[in-house]
Design a protein around this motif. Structure first.
Motif, short mmCIF file in Angstrom:
data_model
loop_
_atom_site.label_atom_id
_atom_site.label_comp_id
_atom_site.label_asym_id
_atom_site.label_seq_id
_atom_site.Cartn_x
_atom_site.Cartn_y
_atom_site.Cartn_z
N ALA A 27 0.82 -1.22 0.00
CA ALA A 27 0.00 0.00 0.00
C ALA A 27 0.86 1.26 0.00
O ALA A 27 0.53 2.25 -0.67
CB ALA A 27 -0.93 -0.01 1.21
N ARG A 47 0.63 4.05 -2.91
CA ARG A 47 0.27 5.45 -2.60
C ARG A 47 1.27 6.42 -3.22
O ARG A 47 0.87 7.45 -3.77
CB ARG A 47 0.20 5.63 -1.07
CG ARG A 47 -0.06 7.05 -0.62
CD ARG A 47 -1.35 7.62 -1.20
NE ARG A 47 -2.54 7.14 -0.52
CZ ARG A 47 -3.77 7.25 -1.02
NH1 ARG A 47 -3.96 7.79 -2.21
NH2 ARG A 47 -4.81 6.79 -0.36
N LEU A 93 -7.45 4.69 -2.39
CA LEU A 93 -6.70 3.43 -2.25
C LEU A 93 -7.43 2.52 -1.26
O LEU A 93 -7.62 2.88 -0.10
CB LEU A 93 -5.27 3.70 -1.77
CG LEU A 93 -4.32 2.51 -1.73
CD1 LEU A 93 -4.19 1.83 -3.09
CD2 LEU A 93 -2.94 2.93 -1.22
N LEU A 125 -7.88 -1.60 0.31
CA LEU A 125 -7.10 -2.81 0.59
C LEU A 125 -8.01 -3.91 1.11
O LEU A 125 -8.81 -3.68 2.02
CB LEU A 125 -6.01 -2.50 1.63
CG LEU A 125 -5.11 -3.66 2.06
CD1 LEU A 125 -4.23 -4.15 0.89
CD2 LEU A 125 -4.22 -3.24 3.23
N ILE A 183 -4.17 4.04 3.38
CA ILE A 183 -5.33 3.61 2.59
C ILE A 183 -6.57 4.41 2.98
O ILE A 183 -6.60 5.03 4.05
CB ILE A 183 -5.60 2.10 2.74
CG1 ILE A 183 -5.82 1.71 4.21
CG2 ILE A 183 -4.45 1.28 2.13
CD1 ILE A 183 -6.21 0.25 4.44
#
Length: 204
Positions: free
Chosen positions: A90, A94, A103, A105, A121
């Motif tokens: 992540a 980013r 974003l 997950l 996230i």
């Protein structure tokens, strides 16, 4: 406006014309976010399908999310990326997509949930809430109890995915979950617009 509320995940088994039809109708019915998912590894086809969906969403304010592939998201300038646990980290994603993109997950275990708030996230995809034929390799079936527990443990918005249908939506909504992600209940019906409207009606 909660973008996560009714989150459509596309079916990579459907041809391009069917995909376009489903997305167009589903958005007309009130879907609030669309994730294009491709598991075949054909990047050129993935970009073509993502671009087609982007064109449909252009006038709608419905965000386009790309599953797994940061390169595809960048290629079509999508609104965001949804990562699985075996995809790019992540933090790396980013850096590549920038701060203004969404974003997400997938979270499949308690340990991953505990780590989530420290990651850059925007939301969690809690997988899988119930057993589902579209995903056979799931680590956890959280159920309603697990979902309630997860909601109390994180500051992040949670989107539930896996085995969600009209029979369990009222219970899920009662938990205060931020959104529900569906594949079959929208992609595999004759009238995706009507299906989306019906599902939103159940969500209240």
């Amino acid at each position: 406006m909660n973008p996560y509320k009714l989150y459509l995940v596309t079916d990579d088994q459907q041809d391009l014309e069917t995909l376009k039809f489903v997305v167009k109708e589903a958005v007309a019915g009130g879907v609030t976010m669309v994730q294009v998912r491709e598991k075949h590894g054909d990047v050129r086809a993935f970009i073509e399908r993502a671009q087609a969906v982007k064109e449909i969403l252009a006038e709608t304010n419905v965000p386009l999310i790309i599953n797994d592939r940061v390169d595809v998201a960048l290629a079509v300038d999508a609104d965001g990326v949804h990562l699985g646990q075996t995809d790019m980290q992540a933090t790396t994603a980013r850096k590549l997509i920038g701060d203004d993109k969404i974003l997400g997950l997938s979270i499949e275990t308690q340990d991953q949930l505990e780590e989530a708030d420290s990651l850059p996230i925007d939301y969690i995809g809690l997988s899988a809430i119930f057993a589902t034929p579209t995903k056979t390799n799931t680590k956890t079936h959280w159920g309603i109890e697990g979902l309630n527990k997860a909601l109390s443990q994180t500051q992040l918005p949670i989107v539930g995915i896996g085995g969600i249908n009209e029979s369990n939506i009222p219970q899920l909504v009662a938990s205060g979950v931020h959104g529900l992600a569906l594949v079959s209940a929208i992609c595999h019906v004759e009238n995706p617009k009507q299906a989306a409207q019906h599902l939103l009606g159940l969500m209240g």
